[in-house]
Design a protein around this motif. Structure first.
Motif, PDB file in Angstrom:
ATOM      1  N   ASP A  26      65.916  29.684  30.427  1.00  0.00           N
ATOM      2  CA  ASP A  26      65.212  29.188  30.709  1.00  0.00           C
ATOM      3  C   ASP A  26      64.696  29.399  29.944  1.00  0.00           C
ATOM      4  O   ASP A  26      64.076  30.351  28.763  1.00  0.00           O
ATOM      5  CB  ASP A  26      64.635  29.664  32.153  1.00  0.00           C
ATOM      6  N   GLY A  27      63.091  29.018  30.087  1.00  0.00           N
ATOM      7  CA  GLY A  27      61.505  28.927  29.316  1.00  0.00           C
ATOM      8  C   GLY A  27      61.438  27.181  28.629  1.00  0.00           C
ATOM      9  O   GLY A  27      61.440  26.350  28.918  1.00  0.00           O
ATOM     10  N   LEU A  28      61.253  27.561  26.736  1.00  0.00           N
ATOM     11  CA  LEU A  28      60.530  26.477  26.705  1.00  0.00           C
ATOM     12  C   LEU A  28      61.922  25.835  26.309  1.00  0.00           C
ATOM     13  O   LEU A  28      63.061  26.197  25.640  1.00  0.00           O
ATOM     14  CB  LEU A  28      60.076  26.871  25.689  1.00  0.00           C
ATOM     15  N   MET A  29      62.182  24.754  27.242  1.00  0.00           N
ATOM     16  CA  MET A  29      63.835  23.521  26.817  1.00  0.00           C
ATOM     17  C   MET A  29      63.479  22.243  25.372  1.00  0.00           C
ATOM     18  O   MET A  29      64.275  22.536  24.190  1.00  0.00           O
ATOM     19  CB  MET A  29      63.949  22.878  27.957  1.00  0.00           C
ATOM     20  N   VAL A  30      62.507  21.623  25.220  1.00  0.00           N
ATOM     21  CA  VAL A  30      62.083  20.777  25.010  1.00  0.00           C
ATOM     22  C   VAL A  30      61.682  20.866  24.435  1.00  0.00           C
ATOM     23  O   VAL A  30      59.734  21.036  25.254  1.00  0.00           O
ATOM     24  CB  VAL A  30      63.217  19.056  25.177  1.00  0.00           C
ATOM     25  N   SER A  31      60.326  20.590  22.952  1.00  0.00           N
ATOM     26  CA  SER A  31      59.211  20.474  22.215  1.00  0.00           C
ATOM     27  C   SER A  31      59.368  19.578  21.333  1.00  0.00           C
ATOM     28  O   SER A  31      60.120  20.474  20.005  1.00  0.00           O
ATOM     29  CB  SER A  31      58.829  21.911  22.191  1.00  0.00           C
ATOM     30  N   CYS A  32      58.457  18.312  20.853  1.00  0.00           N
ATOM     31  CA  CYS A  32      58.749  18.401  19.496  1.00  0.00           C
ATOM     32  C   CYS A  32      57.005  18.440  18.668  1.00  0.00           C
ATOM     33  O   CYS A  32      57.337  18.726  17.470  1.00  0.00           O
ATOM     34  CB  CYS A  32      58.762  16.766  19.225  1.00  0.00           C
ATOM     35  N   ASP A  33      55.933  19.514  19.275  1.00  0.00           N
ATOM     36  CA  ASP A  33      55.162  19.786  18.862  1.00  0.00           C
ATOM     37  C   ASP A  33      54.110  20.488  20.201  1.00  0.00           C
ATOM     38  O   ASP A  33      53.990  20.457  21.230  1.00  0.00           O
ATOM     39  CB  ASP A  33      53.885  19.194  19.009  1.00  0.00           C
ATOM     40  N   THR A  34      54.725  22.408  20.126  1.00  0.00           N
ATOM     41  CA  THR A  34      53.747  23.221  20.757  1.00  0.00           C
ATOM     42  C   THR A  34      52.200  23.375  20.783  1.00  0.00           C
ATOM     43  O   THR A  34      51.806  23.625  21.565  1.00  0.00           O
ATOM     44  CB  THR A  34      54.191  24.495  20.468  1.00  0.00           C
ATOM     45  N   GLY A  35      51.486  22.293  19.724  1.00  0.00           N
ATOM     46  CA  GLY A  35      50.406  22.528  19.239  1.00  0.00           C
ATOM     47  C   GLY A  35      49.838  20.976  20.642  1.00  0.00           C
ATOM     48  O   GLY A  35      48.576  20.859  19.965  1.00  0.00           O
ATOM     49  N   LYS A  36      50.825  20.545  20.508  1.00  0.00           N
ATOM     50  CA  LYS A  36      50.067  19.227  21.394  1.00  0.00           C
ATOM     51  C   LYS A  36      49.384  19.594  22.841  1.00  0.00           C
ATOM     52  O   LYS A  36      49.780  20.460  22.996  1.00  0.00           O
ATOM     53  CB  LYS A  36      51.353  18.270  21.876  1.00  0.00           C
ATOM     54  N   THR A  37      48.299  18.880  22.832  1.00  0.00           N
ATOM     55  CA  THR A  37      46.978  18.905  23.910  1.00  0.00           C
ATOM     56  C   THR A  37      47.774  18.725  25.215  1.00  0.00           C
ATOM     57  O   THR A  37      48.409  16.947  25.487  1.00  0.00           O
ATOM     58  CB  THR A  37      45.362  18.036  23.675  1.00  0.00           C
ATOM     59  N   VAL A  38      48.313  19.221  26.734  1.00  0.00           N
ATOM     60  CA  VAL A  38      48.552  18.549  27.438  1.00  0.00           C
ATOM     61  C   VAL A  38      47.213  18.520  28.366  1.00  0.00           C
ATOM     62  O   VAL A  38      46.254  18.866  28.662  1.00  0.00           O
ATOM     63  CB  VAL A  38      49.263  19.995  28.318  1.00  0.00           C
ATOM     64  N   LYS A  39      47.385  16.948  28.223  1.00  0.00           N
ATOM     65  CA  LYS A  39      47.331  16.237  29.680  1.00  0.00           C
ATOM     66  C   LYS A  39      47.851  15.763  30.194  1.00  0.00           C
ATOM     67  O   LYS A  39      46.829  15.728  31.856  1.00  0.00           O
ATOM     68  CB  LYS A  39      46.186  14.675  28.344  1.00  0.00           C
ATOM     69  N   LYS A  40      48.562  15.326  31.146  1.00  0.00           N
ATOM     70  CA  LYS A  40      49.349  15.290  32.284  1.00  0.00           C
ATOM     71  C   LYS A  40      50.663  15.653  32.521  1.00  0.00           C
ATOM     72  O   LYS A  40      52.057  16.287  31.425  1.00  0.00           O
ATOM     73  CB  LYS A  40      49.781  13.572  31.871  1.00  0.00           C
ATOM     74  N   ALA A  41      51.215  16.635  33.361  1.00  0.00           N
ATOM     75  CA  ALA A  41      52.315  17.623  33.761  1.00  0.00           C
ATOM     76  C   ALA A  41      52.838  16.431  35.108  1.00  0.00           C
ATOM     77  O   ALA A  41      52.367  16.520  36.212  1.00  0.00           O
ATOM     78  CB  ALA A  41      52.146  18.767  33.927  1.00  0.00           C
TER      79      ALA A  41
END
Length: 238
Positions: A26-41
């Motif tokens: 488990d943990g971080l499964m998918v990410s194109c950009d870990t520096g992307k701002t999170v606005k919606k989850a």
């Protein structure tokens, strides 16, 4: 607002990786950009096709799940799910057995739904046991569980035995039947145990209510939602 990396680090502080089983992924499964701002989850039990479709529709930046999106090693990138997520720039964070073992996690959420008080650990790994909100027969308690968890139906062996102590294990709980019996539980509420395990438990004087894997774990989505809202109230959660 915070970045995906910051959100993940903050969630890891609340749901530590050391609680995960050694076989888990488990943990971080998918990410194109870990520096992307999170606005919606978007919070869900699983990153199913319909969940991913919903994430695209609401333009979510991340999906946060209980069950891992990736469990076995990926040897080639041919999964439509993974490709769709990457194309749409949607990350996935999963918190599996660590959320099962967490104080305040899966089983705490389940116990709260069932109004179980004075809880204590069922085993060294996970599960809880405590007192019922009202002492009623097994048959009536099964009906209460069904309504409390929004189940279409539950499976159990009928009995007029009065329920005083209840153990809970979200998901698959057949491996914890002996623990529940040893701790004096009258009932074990779990997602799935199976016919033979249910019969074996009855021989120990323990009644098992199979209420569904999804139904017994889904309450933890609200826990994840609250964690995210406390980390950054500006994140819109769904």
């Amino acid at each position: 607002m915070i970045t995906l990396s910051e959100l993940y680090k903050s969630l890891e502080k609340k749901i530590p990786g050391e609680l995960s089983c050694s076989w888990d992924n488990d943990g971080l499964m998918v990410s194109c950009d870990t520096g992307k701002t999170v606005k919606k989850a978007l919070i869900a039990l699983d990153a199913t096709d319909s969940v991913i479709k919903s994430a695209i529709e609401i333009k979510a930046d991340v999906i946060v799940t209980h069950h891992p999106l990736i469990f076995t090693p990926v040897r080639s990138l041919v999964s439509p799910k993974l490709i769709t997520l990457v194309k749409n720039g949607i990350s996935v964070l999963s918190f599996h057995t660590r959320l099962d073992a967490l104080d305040g996690g899966v089983n705490s959420a389940l116990a709260a739904k069932l109004r179980i008080g004075n809880t204590e650990l069922l085993s060294s790994e996970l599960g809880l046991i405590g007192d019922v909100h009202a002492e009623i027969p097994v048959n009536d308690y099964a009906e209460f569980v069904c309504k409390a968890l929004g189940c279409d139906a539950v499976s159990f062996i009928p009995s007029e035995k009065i329920v005083k102590r209840v153990a809970v294990v979200g998901g698959s709980g057949k491996d914890y039947i002996s623990d529940a019996a040893r701790h004096g539980a009258d009932i074990l509420v779990t997602g799935e145990s199976g016919y033979h395990s249910m019969c074996d438990a009855a021989d120990m004087g323990l009644h098992v209510i199979d209420a569904g894997h999804y139904e017994t774990e889904q309450p933890v989505c609200e826990v994840l939602n609250n964690f995210i809202r406390r980390i950054d109230p500006d994140i819109k959660t769904f």
